[in-house]
Write an enzyme that holds these catalytic residues in place. Structure first.
Site, PDB file in Angstrom:
ATOM      1  N   HIS A 238       0.678  -1.182  -0.102  1.00  0.00           N
ATOM      2  CA  HIS A 238      -0.075   0.059  -0.077  1.00  0.00           C
ATOM      3  C   HIS A 238       0.672   1.164  -0.035  1.00  0.00           C
ATOM      4  O   HIS A 238       1.942   1.253   0.842  1.00  0.00           O
ATOM      5  CB  HIS A 238      -0.952  -0.017   1.120  1.00  0.00           C
ATOM      6  CG  HIS A 238      -0.422  -0.271   2.539  1.00  0.00           C
ATOM      7  ND1 HIS A 238      -1.320  -0.393   3.573  1.00  0.00           N
ATOM      8  CD2 HIS A 238       0.738  -0.530   2.810  1.00  0.00           C
ATOM      9  CE1 HIS A 238      -0.754  -0.623   4.751  1.00  0.00           C
ATOM     10  NE2 HIS A 238       0.759  -0.768   4.360  1.00  0.00           N
ATOM     11  N   ASN A 239       0.458   2.223  -0.833  1.00  0.00           N
ATOM     12  CA  ASN A 239       1.001   3.529  -0.829  1.00  0.00           C
ATOM     13  C   ASN A 239       2.404   3.618  -1.724  1.00  0.00           C
ATOM     14  O   ASN A 239       2.741   4.486  -1.317  1.00  0.00           O
ATOM     15  CB  ASN A 239       0.908   4.184   0.502  1.00  0.00           C
ATOM     16  CG  ASN A 239      -0.460   4.460   1.164  1.00  0.00           C
ATOM     17  OD1 ASN A 239      -0.909   3.519   2.076  1.00  0.00           O
ATOM     18  ND2 ASN A 239      -1.034   5.325   0.374  1.00  0.00           N
TER      19      ASN A 239
END
Lengths: 342, 342, 342
Positions: A238-239
């Site tokens: 994520h991210n």
């Protein structure tokens, strides 16, 4: 499929040297080529294979032309020219436009008339499928997914809600886009799920390999910029942000919130820790462990070389004594110095 | 979705400091927050971002309250409180109860009336699907599989025959549960398949990442205990047992019959050899190679650091001389000692 | 399922020692066995478990017979005999012959009458499915794929166009055969796709693990020879050749054009660089990095051992000083030599 060499030269923007009426029927390797075959040479090291080739034509650089026993297509970048030529011979039939009767498509989805939705696809509410996009058999798109013009999802691909995929992309079978980032909060030993409310955004001209997984962001989005090419079995947490035109070979794993620059090349099986910054133009060799940010362009590596198992055992044990060895070495130097003085 | 801050405080069990009538419309990061946004602070290192935040409210610890320029929700564990708050804003619509007309469900399967069987699912004979379970599009359950109440299989998940999955679980797209363990007997150079007759048993509150694979046991079962969280691209071999509330980051591989304790944390890309025992509460950093049992709690690591490729080459070559270097060091110490005596 | 021990002995070609009328109802481990259970002993180290077993019969070697407290089936290779016996108890019901009504099969595909095409399969134009083959739910075969007699694709497997899979194979869920090799040509920083026009050819008796991916060749084919067994999460790049009866544990990645010999055993998580040659009969231990061709049979390894994190940190830092340490060691030896002389 067959094409006159002169026409092929024009299509790929190369200079013809030889018989333009020669008919090319397919691509081949230098060594394996038969008459009718087109091949290419990029590395002068293989000139001996060039001289022995049975190909009807070879794409090559000016410098290699004197060594070519057959027709040639001369260009500054034979690999790119070959890529263009091979596209002429790629055998995949175009997918039929329209929605296959077995697909389940939400009423609110907007599908371009010339897009193809394959058998057994599931397209959720509010999805937007662009012109000429090709959603292959068994793909699942949750609600609110957008797929850009000309992008192909091969088969059995899953895209979670709200992810946005650019134009002219290619996503291979079994890939998963937008699964939950790995986020949990610990409450007295028990893990409480942190909902992952960002999405995944893929730019244009992105290729994603088979069974590669890209997690959605925790709050903001995971972003893969234009022209990125990811091989199979890659994990993007994520991210993460991957800069434009970066390539990653198979089985790389990138942990959360790491930002990778543009035009990087990451070797297979490399692991990259979270919250790092990797500058533009960095090359990392295969199976490296990256645990610090890299600010200077260059080539980076880690790992130990392969050896016979018995020898490796002895050396591996010594690795655990390395700090002690360094101290003893320093001590010896000191004692020797004193001895020399005294 | 919007909620008054006072109501949110009550729902997540935090103390309100500020305007309870403030309306929260979503979650955000400290840096990216806009008015209406709720964010959180766990690490005092980020107080500077706290002081600059535009969020309408921040979940934080008592100690950080004096530095907060806006409304706050005060709690001992901001990460857990944020997780609970974010669940309020999670946008996934509930799956429709019932069996989609395109699903193929065996007559002998028992499906709870409020469970959801998605489009193009295949549910084998004698499967049991619990109350409120949600079997997403394209999932395949062979015969005799049981899925606990409230568990969700996202999409394109395959569960082999006889596997038993607990309640309130989440299995991401492309995961495979119950594939054959890798067992073969060698008969004069040819590998004879050893049937894998155990199953996979998952406890309650287990999360399994996208394309993660868990093999069935050879004779007895592979067991994943309650509360375990596995990230994407993980491989769990036959007859492994993973203790309750253990977490594993992406791309870990655990070989056969290894027993991992409770409350462990295994870093991404770690490889664990078969037939080991890893005690409770152990942390292993990413990309480690684990080839011995670990009995003492603690943090363990292996691997070598990243360097510039030219420097790495020189050091990697020396690794193969390490045992020899250690012997020469010892010899030097001995000779120096003699020299000093003599 | 139950069988008389005398009949079982005959079916697996072992010599009966004990009560042929004893009824066997299933397989078990030495330790976990209950009456009715059949188990096996290969390693004399476990004789203590043999002596305590409650199994009704044990498959073992002649040498272990005196220590067996119950009925025995005596054979030179208990593991192979056990594999054969376990096949008798394997509970999978045969797939129903014929094409499931929900499958989408191209008119030009040729399906053997006794083959099984499962629910929601998609079979492309000109595919050929052999006698007794079993294409499980959700599998997608593009055009021109051939599947040999008796081969099973479990579920959600994707096979790209033109791939040829041999007889008596087993391909686990989520595997992808024939995805594009990772080939791009760089044109002023932008990657141009090189079409991958070869296919994947799998021999007979090949097993492919869950979510394993095998890329199609660039021009010529990627080849997996007879009897190869690949575990889960493996990546095989374009134009790799894997020799007959070689086994690979999970999460191995093999880069492009590498040729691996026959009867090799590759440990899990190993990474193998492209364009290498690995000779017949080589064993590589888990998590090794293979960056040079291996011509001599033997066992090879790389990597560093696990340690406590604080100790590892100290040693890992020293790894970066290894070349310098080696030079200082050499210098010390020289100086000491001079000192002794002088």
């Amino acid at each position: 499929m067959s094409i006159r060499l002169a026409e092929l030269a024009e299509r790929i923007g190369a200079r013809l040297a030889g018989d333009g009426d020669c008919v090319i029927t397919g691509v081949a390797t230098l060594i394996g080529a038969q008459p009718g075959g087109l091949t290419f040479l990029t590395n002068p090291r293989y000139r001996k294979h060039l001289q022995a080739t049975r190909a009807s034509a070879v794409i090559l650089k000016e410098d290699d032309l004197p060594f070519c026993p057959t027709n040639a297509l001369v260009t500054a970048n034979p690999h790119v020219a070959y890529a263009r030529a091979a596209q002429v011979f790629a055998p995949r039939p175009a997918a039929a436009a329209g929605i296959h009767p077995s697909a389940i498509v939400a009423d609110s989805a907007r599908i371009a008339p010339d897009a193809s939705i394959g058998p057994h696809c599931v397209i959720g509410a509010d999805c937007v499928i662009g012109a000429g996009a090709d959603i292959g058999p068994g793909c699942v798109l949750e609600h609110g997914v957008s797929i850009g013009a000309g992008t192909r999802l091969v088969a059995n691909v899953t895209v979670y809600y709200g992810c946005r995929i650019g134009a002219h992309g290619l996503i291979h079978a079994g890939a998963v886009i937008g699964s939950d980032g790995f986020g949990f909060a610990n409450e007295r030993g028990v893990w409480v799920k942190v909902p992952q409310l960002g999405a995944v955004v893929l730019g244009d001209d992105v290729e994603i390999g088979a069974t590669t997984t890209i997690d959605r962001g925790a709050v903001e989005d995971t972003v893969i910029e234009d022209g990125v090419k990811l091989d199979n079995q890659i994990q993007v947490a994520h991210n993460v942000r991957i800069g434009a035109h970066t390539v990653m070979a198979a089985a790389v794993a990138v942990a959360g919130s790491t930002v990778i620059g543009k035009h990087c090349a990451i070797g297979g099986c490399t692991g990259i820790v979270g919250h790092l910054e990797i500058a533009d133009g960095i090359t990392i060799t295969g199976m490296s462990m990256v645990s610090k940010s890299l600010k200077e362009p260059g080539v980076y590596s880690s790992g130990t070389p392969l050896e016979r198992n018995d020898q490796w055992h002895k050396n591996a044990v010594r690795f655990k004594q390395l700090d002690e060895m360094a101290r003893r070495l320093k001590q010896l130097e000191k004692e020797l110095e004193e001895l020399k003085k005294g």
